[in-house]
Design a protein around this motif. Structure first.
Motif, short mmCIF file in Angstrom:
data_model
loop_
_atom_site.label_atom_id
_atom_site.label_comp_id
_atom_site.label_asym_id
_atom_site.label_seq_id
_atom_site.Cartn_x
_atom_site.Cartn_y
_atom_site.Cartn_z
N THR A 3 18.48 64.65 2.62
CA THR A 3 18.54 65.27 3.94
C THR A 3 18.58 64.18 5.00
O THR A 3 18.50 62.99 4.69
CB THR A 3 17.34 66.21 4.16
OG1 THR A 3 17.52 66.95 5.37
CG2 THR A 3 16.04 65.43 4.24
N THR A 59 21.61 74.50 7.38
CA THR A 59 22.20 73.86 6.19
C THR A 59 23.16 74.78 5.44
O THR A 59 23.89 74.31 4.56
CB THR A 59 21.09 73.44 5.20
OG1 THR A 59 20.43 74.62 4.70
CG2 THR A 59 20.07 72.55 5.89
N HIS A 106 21.21 69.50 0.44
CA HIS A 106 20.45 69.41 1.69
C HIS A 106 19.15 70.19 1.60
O HIS A 106 18.10 69.75 2.08
CB HIS A 106 21.31 69.94 2.84
CG HIS A 106 20.95 69.39 4.19
ND1 HIS A 106 21.75 68.56 4.90
CD2 HIS A 106 19.83 69.56 4.93
CE1 HIS A 106 21.17 68.23 6.04
NE2 HIS A 106 20.00 68.83 6.09
N GLN A 115 24.72 60.28 10.50
CA GLN A 115 24.13 61.60 10.24
C GLN A 115 24.17 62.41 11.54
O GLN A 115 23.43 62.15 12.48
CB GLN A 115 22.68 61.44 9.76
CG GLN A 115 22.56 60.78 8.40
CD GLN A 115 21.12 60.65 7.95
OE1 GLN A 115 20.18 60.81 8.72
NE2 GLN A 115 20.93 60.34 6.67
#
Length: 331
Positions: free
Chosen positions: A131, A182, A188, A303
Motif C-alpha cells: 500500500t 482501492t 492494495h 504514489q
C-alpha cells in the motif's frame, strides 16, 4: 496606606502607587512555542521516513525492522546511563534498588511486550510493499480506537460515550479509503489490512509497556523491549526467507540512517517537544506524519492518491484527532 483614615479614590491610589512603588522589573520573555513546533515538524518528517528506508533497503522488510530495533538498543542504554549519571544521589540509590526488584512476572511482560512490538514492526514494514506510505502511516495511527476498549476490559477504565462519534467517523473514513478508494484491489487491500493489524499490535505493546514504565526506569525498559523485538524480528525474517545481511556499505548506511532518523532524531525530538506544547496541538502535529509520508511517496515512488482516497484520509485524520482529544480530556 495602612494609617489612612479615609479611603482614597481609584485615581489617587494609582498616583500614590506610581510615586511610592518602584518600577516593576522588565518582564522576562518566556521562550515561545515556535521552536518546539519546529522540533515536532522535524520529528514527524524523520518518523515518516521509516517506510522510505524499508522500500530502498537491501534486506527484507522484517529484517529492516530488526536492525532498527537492534541499533536502537545501545542508543537507549546510553541515554539511560547518561540520565543515571545526572540524577541526584538519592535518586541513584532508588534507581539501583528498582533495578534489583525485577520480578519474574515483569520479565515475562518484557518478553511479551517485545513480541507485540515485533508484531507491530513486522506487519507495518511488510504493509509498505503493498500500500502507499500515506495509508500505512495513517492506518497505524488508529491506536486510540483500540486502546480505549482495551483499557475498559482490562482495567475497567470508563469508556467515554462521546468516543462513539469519532469512531463512527473513523469507520466511514475506512470505508471510503479502503473499500471505495482501492476498489477492493487484492494487493492494495492486503497492505491496508496489514497496517490496521499494526495498530492492534502497537496498542497491545502500549498496554504492556505502561505497567512496566510505572515500576522501572523507562529508557532501560525500552532498551530491553527493543532487544527482544530485534531477536523476534530476525527470527521471523529467517522463517520468511528474507535477505538478512546487506551486501554493500550503502546497505549498512541505510540501516544506520533508519535508526538515526526514526529512533534518535524522530523519537527524541518528539518526546522532548511535546512536553512544551498543549496536548491538542501536539496530537495535531503528530497526525502530520501520514501527510509527510504522502509527500515522500509522491516524489520518491510516484504514489498518487485519488480524490476518493484523499477524502477517506481526511475523515480518518479528523476522527483520530477528535478521539485523542476526548481520551486525553477524560484523564
Amino acid at each position: 496606606m495602612s494609617g489612612a483614615t479615609t479611603t482614597p479614590g481609584p485615581d489617587s491610589q494609582a498616583l500614590a502607587a506610581g510615586r511610592a512603588a518602584p518600577a516593576p522589573p522588565p518582564a522576562v520573555r518566556k521562550p515561545g512555542r515556535a521552536r518546539y513546533q519546529i522540533m515536532v515538524l522535524i520529528a514527524v518528517c524523520c518518523l515518516a521516513l521509516g517506510g522510505v528506508f524499508v522500500r530502498i533497503s537491501e534486506v527484507g522488510p522484517v529484517a529492516t525492522g530488526a536492525y532498527r530495533s537492534l541499533f536502537a538498543t545501545p542508543m537507549l542504554l546510553a541515554v539511560s546511563a547518561a540520565m543515571a549519571r545526572r540524577a541526584p544521589a538519592g535518586e541513584k540509590a532508588g534507581g539501583a534498588r528498582r533495578k534489583t526488584r525485577m520480578s519474574g512476572r515483569d520479565r515475562a511482560l518484557i518478553a511479551l511486550g517485545g513480541l507485540f512490538l515485533a508484531g507491530d514492526l513486522c506487519l507495518w514494514n511488510i504493509s509498505f510493499l503493498y500500500t502507499s506510505l500515506a495509508e500505512a502511516n495513517l492506518l497505524a495511527n488508529l491506536v486510540p480506537f483500540i486502546i480505549a476498549p482495551l483499557a475498559f476490559f482490562l482495567w475497567g477504565d470508563r469508556l467515554p460515550w462521546r468516543l462513539a462519534f469519532p469512531a463512527v467517523l473513523a469507520l466511514g473514513g475506512l470505508y471510503v479509503l479502503v473499500i471505495l478508494g482501492t476498489g477492493l484491489d487484492p494487493t492494495h487491500l492486503r497492505g491496508d489490512l496489514l497496517a490496521l493489524a499494526t495498530a492492534v499490535f502497537y496498542a497491545l505493546f502500549l498496554v504492556v509497556a505502561k505497567g512496566l514504565r510505572e515500576r522501572h526506569e523507562a529508557t532501560r525498559i525500552m532498551a530491553t523491549l527493543s532487544l527482544v523485538c530485534a531477536v523476534a524480528c530476525f527470527a521471523v525474517a529467517g522463517l520468511l526467507g528474507e535477505k538478512i545481511w546487506p551486501t554493500s556499505a550503502q546497505g549498512w548506511l541505510l540501516l544506520i540512517g533508519l535508526a538515526l532518523t526514526s529512533q534518535v532524531f524522530g523519537q527524541t525530538l518528539m518526546a522532548h517537544a511535546v512536553k512544551f506544547l498543549p496536548l491538542q496541538l501536539a496530537a495535531l502535529f503528530v497526525l502530520l506524519q501520514p501527510v509527510a509520508a504522502a509527500v515522500y511517496g509522491f516524489f520518491l515512488f510516484d504514489q498518487r492518491l485519488t480524490l476518493v482516497q484523499i477524502g477517506g484520509i481526511a475523515l480518518l485524520l479528523v476522527s483520530i484527532y477528535w478521539a485523542k482529544n476526548l481520551l486525553e480530556g477524560s484523564k
